[in-house]
Design a protein around this motif. Structure first.
Motif, PDB file in Angstrom:
ATOM      1  N   ASN A 188       0.838  -1.182   0.000  1.00 36.36           N
ATOM      2  CA  ASN A 188       0.000   0.000   0.000  1.00 36.36           C
ATOM      3  C   ASN A 188       0.887   1.251   0.000  1.00 36.36           C
ATOM      4  OD1 ASN A 188      -2.542   1.260   0.142  1.00 36.36           O
ATOM      5  ND2 ASN A 188      -2.284   1.570   2.351  1.00 36.36           N
ATOM      6  N   CYS A 189       0.438   2.304  -0.658  1.00 30.73           N
ATOM      7  CA  CYS A 189       1.267   3.513  -0.806  1.00 30.73           C
ATOM      8  C   CYS A 189       1.720   4.048   0.547  1.00 30.73           C
ATOM      9  CB  CYS A 189       0.515   4.576  -1.581  1.00 30.73           C
ATOM     10  SG  CYS A 189      -1.209   4.746  -1.123  1.00 30.73           S
ATOM     11  N   GLN A 194      -3.408  11.764   3.617  1.00 28.39           N
ATOM     12  CA  GLN A 194      -3.373  11.132   2.297  1.00 28.39           C
ATOM     13  C   GLN A 194      -4.153  11.910   1.250  1.00 28.39           C
ATOM     14  OE1 GLN A 194      -3.370   6.861   4.553  1.00 28.39           O
ATOM     15  NE2 GLN A 194      -3.703   6.729   2.375  1.00 28.39           N
ATOM     16  N   GLY A 249      -5.141   9.010  -4.227  1.00 31.12           N
ATOM     17  CA  GLY A 249      -5.121   7.620  -3.758  1.00 31.12           C
ATOM     18  C   GLY A 249      -6.478   6.948  -3.914  1.00 31.12           C
ATOM     19  N   ALA A 250      -7.515   7.760  -4.057  1.00 35.29           N
ATOM     20  CA  ALA A 250      -8.869   7.196  -4.195  1.00 35.29           C
ATOM     21  C   ALA A 250      -9.339   7.249  -5.652  1.00 35.29           C
ATOM     22  CB  ALA A 250      -9.846   7.944  -3.294  1.00 35.29           C
ATOM     23  N   ILE A 293     -10.421   5.956   5.558  1.00 32.99           N
ATOM     24  CA  ILE A 293      -9.916   5.497   4.253  1.00 32.99           C
ATOM     25  C   ILE A 293     -10.090   3.984   4.200  1.00 32.99           C
ATOM     26  CG2 ILE A 293      -7.897   5.279   2.739  1.00 32.99           C
ATOM     27  CD1 ILE A 293      -6.816   7.852   3.950  1.00 32.99           C
ATOM     28  N   GLU A 329      -7.360   0.588   5.859  1.00 35.52           N
ATOM     29  CA  GLU A 329      -6.109   1.295   5.516  1.00 35.52           C
ATOM     30  C   GLU A 329      -5.159   1.238   6.709  1.00 35.52           C
ATOM     31  OE1 GLU A 329      -5.615   2.342   2.551  1.00 35.52           O
ATOM     32  OE2 GLU A 329      -4.032   3.834   2.585  1.00 35.52           O
ATOM     33  N   ARG A 363      -7.819  11.340   5.112  1.00 34.42           N
ATOM     34  CA  ARG A 363      -7.844  11.908   3.759  1.00 34.42           C
ATOM     35  C   ARG A 363      -7.841  13.427   3.877  1.00 34.42           C
ATOM     36  NH1 ARG A 363      -6.600   8.853  -0.196  1.00 34.42           N
ATOM     37  NH2 ARG A 363      -8.300   7.366   0.048  1.00 34.42           N
ATOM     38  N   HIS A 395       1.268  11.886  -0.407  1.00 34.90           N
ATOM     39  CA  HIS A 395       0.859  11.516   0.959  1.00 34.90           C
ATOM     40  C   HIS A 395       1.915  12.018   1.940  1.00 34.90           C
ATOM     41  CE1 HIS A 395      -2.325   9.212  -0.692  1.00 34.90           C
ATOM     42  NE2 HIS A 395      -1.917   7.974  -0.439  1.00 34.90           N
TER      43      HIS A 395
END
Ligand code: 2RA
Length: 339
Positions: free
Chosen positions: A130-131, A158, A162-163, A201, A212, A236, A243
């Motif tokens: 995951n980032c 974040q 990312g979404a 998230i 997340e 978020r 991020h």
């Protein structure tokens, strides 16, 4: 002699970045194909400045004869097609969360655990973390080697990219609507994201954390060390790309801010910008489009024994996803798939 590379989910934020990164880094491709769902057929997508690709239908694609697939569709699509590609002899580097915790699938950050890549032959699938995990373990690996990480407390900030692309549009449209006093629309996020922050998230879990936050805990254990404990709060924020993370770390052994800074400056994939002055730190808008994990605000935490605080920023589409996947592919062809 180059490689035949497929990009699955090519029309999404990460898929586009994968194609750009492959081209920018001159990855040795003999052939590249952009794959997506049927609704994207007929569209075109650039392979960096090298060529323009006609998007092809993933459901009808035959992976036989193809060497590597960089994959960033939905988890459900990956679950369906990654095993098919792998069975056809195409090594899949998957950016979704679907295979990350599979014991037969290595979860790789090249700067942190390259040796784990050897296990890819079990399923012919490699998982991209995951980032928010990637940038954290890149930052903590040199410090773990120096003083052994015991416990991590992290708050993430974040960006909406990312979404996905719709989330970026939602931030833009809400911001504009508020300026002109129009009603705002909420489709991607459960609350207003413009001029706001949202501590939610992915989905909520039984214990009140989100998936997340769970990903950051379990993935860090798989990549950096199973004894490390992680408390994460993932938020978020109204930023388009990049991020940021406020990380508090407790170590098994003493570590000074000076020694930590020196270790970070020497470490691969990291740029330290930390001047303890106005503007002497990095923010997400400055990292967008860049490759490194940036680290600022390095300081000891005197509230606990062997404590340190860090501010860590990275482009979530590049090092947080596409670049890390391409770096895994570079490691794969260097050490395992020589031609
Ligand atoms: C997010 N890390 O930022 C998740 C998935 N990319 O939405």
């Amino acid at each position: 002699m180059g490689y035949k590379v497929a990009v699955i989910g090519a029309t999404g934020n990460v898929g586009r970045e994968m194609l750009t990164t492959l081209a920018e880094r001159d990855f040795p491709v003999d052939d590249v194909v952009a794959l997506a769902s049927e609704k994207s057929i007929g569209s075109q997508i650039s392979f960096g400045d090298k060529s323009v690709l006609d998007v092809q239908d993933l459901a009808k694609f035959d992976f036989r004869g193809w060497d590597i697939a960089l994959s960033s569709p939905s988890g459900a699509v990956s679950a369906q097609f990654s095993p098919k590609a792998a069975a056809a002899g195409c090594v899949v580097i998957d950016n979704t969360s679907h295979f990350r915790m599979d014991p037969d699938v290595p979860l790789i950050v090249p700067e942190v655990n390259p040796e784990a890549l050897a296990g890819y032959t079990k399923r012919n699938i490699i998982a991209n973390p995951n980032c928010s995990t990637i940038q954290m373990v890149v930052a903590l690996k040199p410090l773990h080697d120096l003083a052994q990480v015991k416990r991590i407390v992290v708050a993430t900030y974040q960006s909406v990219s990312g979404a996905g692309r719709d989330a970026m549009d939602e931030l833009f449209n809400q911001t504009r609507a508020i300026y002109v006093n129009d009603p705002i629309e909420k489709k991607v996020f459960d609350k207003q994201i413009a001029f706001n922050v949202i501590p939610h998230i992915d989905t909520f879990m039984e214990d009140g954390s989100t998936r997340e936050e769970w990903k950051m805990m379990v993935e860090t254990k798989k990549i950096l060390g199973s004894k490390i404990t992680v408390a994460a709060t993932c938020v978020r924020v109204p930023v388009f790309i990049g991020h940021a993370e406020a990380i508090n770390v407790e170590f098994e052994r003493p570590i000074s801010a000076e020694d930590a800074t020196e270790a970070l400056r020497q470490a691969p994939g990291i740029t330290v910008i930390d001047h303890r002055t106005d503007e002497g730190f990095v923010t997400p808008v400055e990292c967008a489009g860049d490759d490194p994990v940036f680290i600022s605000r390095i300081r000891e935490d005197f509230s606990i024994e062997n404590g340190l605080n860090l501010w860590v920023v990275a482009d979530n589409l590049r090092k947080g996803a596409a670049l890390n996947a391409v770096q895994i592919a570079e490691l794969l062809v260097r050490d395992y798939l020589k031609k």
